[in-house]
Design a protein around this motif. Structure first.
Motif, PDB file in Angstrom:
ATOM      1  N   TRP A  93       1.062  -1.247  -0.062  1.00  0.00           N
ATOM      2  CA  TRP A  93       0.094   0.502   0.258  1.00  0.00           C
ATOM      3  C   TRP A  93       1.031   1.190   0.193  1.00  0.00           C
ATOM      4  O   TRP A  93       1.838   1.658   0.728  1.00  0.00           O
ATOM      5  CB  TRP A  93      -0.941  -0.114   0.998  1.00  0.00           C
ATOM      6  N   HIS A  94       0.407   1.880  -0.483  1.00  0.00           N
ATOM      7  CA  HIS A  94       0.982   3.410  -0.754  1.00  0.00           C
ATOM      8  C   HIS A  94      -0.189   4.438  -0.673  1.00  0.00           C
ATOM      9  O   HIS A  94      -0.575   4.841  -1.718  1.00  0.00           O
ATOM     10  CB  HIS A  94       2.494   3.418  -1.894  1.00  0.00           C
ATOM     11  N   TRP A  95       0.085   5.257  -0.369  1.00  0.00           N
ATOM     12  CA  TRP A  95      -0.276   6.493   0.851  1.00  0.00           C
ATOM     13  C   TRP A  95       0.361   7.556  -0.254  1.00  0.00           C
ATOM     14  O   TRP A  95       1.571   7.850  -0.197  1.00  0.00           O
ATOM     15  CB  TRP A  95      -0.665   6.954   2.112  1.00  0.00           C
ATOM     16  N   PRO A  96      -0.740   8.948  -0.780  1.00  0.00           N
ATOM     17  CA  PRO A  96      -0.108  10.048  -1.283  1.00  0.00           C
ATOM     18  C   PRO A  96       0.587  10.990  -0.015  1.00  0.00           C
ATOM     19  O   PRO A  96       0.195  10.713   0.943  1.00  0.00           O
ATOM     20  CB  PRO A  96      -1.929  10.428  -1.169  1.00  0.00           C
ATOM     21  N   ALA A  97       1.364  11.367  -0.968  1.00  0.00           N
ATOM     22  CA  ALA A  97       2.370  11.939   0.496  1.00  0.00           C
ATOM     23  C   ALA A  97       0.978  12.809   0.907  1.00  0.00           C
ATOM     24  O   ALA A  97       0.256  13.458  -0.076  1.00  0.00           O
ATOM     25  CB  ALA A  97       3.120  13.212  -1.002  1.00  0.00           C
ATOM     26  N   PHE A  98       2.103  13.972   2.073  1.00  0.00           N
ATOM     27  CA  PHE A  98       1.353  14.560   2.439  1.00  0.00           C
ATOM     28  C   PHE A  98       1.827  15.552   2.868  1.00  0.00           C
ATOM     29  O   PHE A  98       3.284  15.477   3.033  1.00  0.00           O
ATOM     30  CB  PHE A  98      -0.513  14.491   3.576  1.00  0.00           C
ATOM     31  N   ASN A  99       1.312  16.701   4.028  1.00  0.00           N
ATOM     32  CA  ASN A  99       2.203  17.236   4.335  1.00  0.00           C
ATOM     33  C   ASN A  99       2.005  18.275   6.202  1.00  0.00           C
ATOM     34  O   ASN A  99       1.092  17.526   6.590  1.00  0.00           O
ATOM     35  CB  ASN A  99       2.712  18.890   3.808  1.00  0.00           C
TER      36      ASN A  99
END
Length: 169
Positions: free
Chosen positions: A140-146
Motif C-alpha cells: 500500500w502506498h499513501w499519497p504524500a502529504f504535509n
C-alpha cells in the motif's frame, strides 16, 4: 456617598477570547511553511530519500485536493480549492469567536484553520501544495502529504470526537 472602585481584574471580561486559538493556528502555519520550504530547498521535484522501510521524504507538488483529487485538471481547481478554503477560514474564525470557551471544539477548529491557511499559502504562491511525507507498507502506498494535512486530519478527528462526546451526554 462612597463609591466602590473597580479593580483592573474585575473590569476585564471573563469571556474566553479567540487569541489562543489563533495562536495555535499560527504555530501550525509556521511549522507547515518551515517544513515545506526546507524540503523544497533540499530536494528536487520528485526526489525521494528513504528514511525507513515504510517512510520516505519526497518533494511532490499536488495541484488537486486531498489524495490528489482533481490534480490532473486544467488549472481551474487551484482557484476553486482556494475559494473553498477562504470561505472555510472565515467560517472557522466566526465559530471560534462564538464558541471560544469550548476547548476541544476550538482545538479542532484551530488545527483545521492552520492547515487550511498553510495549504492556501502554497496554492497562492506556487499554484500547488507542497507535499513531502510519503508512507507505504505491505504494498500500500499513501499519497504524500504535509504538516497542514496532518493538522486538518487531526482537527477533523477531534471535531468528530467532540461531537460524539456531546451526543453521549
Amino acid at each position: 456617598m462612597a463609591t466602590k472602585k473597580k479593580s483592573f481584574s474585575s473590569m476585564s471580561s471573563s469571556k474566553p477570547g479567540i487569541t489562543p486559538w489563533l495562536g495555535i493556528a499560527a504555530i501550525i502555519i509556521l511549522l507547515d511553511q518551515v517544513t515545506k520550504i526546507t524540503i523544497s530547498k533540499l530536494f528536487a521535484f520528485g526526489e525521494s530519500l528513504q528514511i525507513t522501510s515504510f517512510f520516505n521524504l519526497v518533494l511532490a507538488h499536488n495541484k488537486g485536493a486531498a489524495f490528489s483529487f482533481l490534480a490532473t485538471e486544467s488549472g481551474w481547481q487551484r482557484y476553486f480549492f482556494t475559494a473553498i478554503a477562504v470561505v472555510a477560514v472565515l467560517f472557522i474564525v466566526f465559530l471560534l469567536k462564538r464558541h471560544a470557551g469550548q476547548r476541544l471544539f476550538c482545538w479542532a477548529l484551530a488545527l483545521i484553520l492552520g492547515g487550511a491557511i498553510g495549504n492556501v499559502i502554497d496554492r497562492s504562491l506556487y499554484g500547488y501544495v507542497i507535499d513531502f511525507l510519503d508512507f507505504h507498507a505491505a504494498g500500500w502506498h499513501w499519497p504524500a502529504f504535509n504538516v497542514a494535512d496532518m493538522a486538518i486530519c487531526c482537527g477533523a478527528a477531534l471535531f468528530v470526537f467532540d461531537e460524539l462526546r456531546r451526543v453521549g451526554k
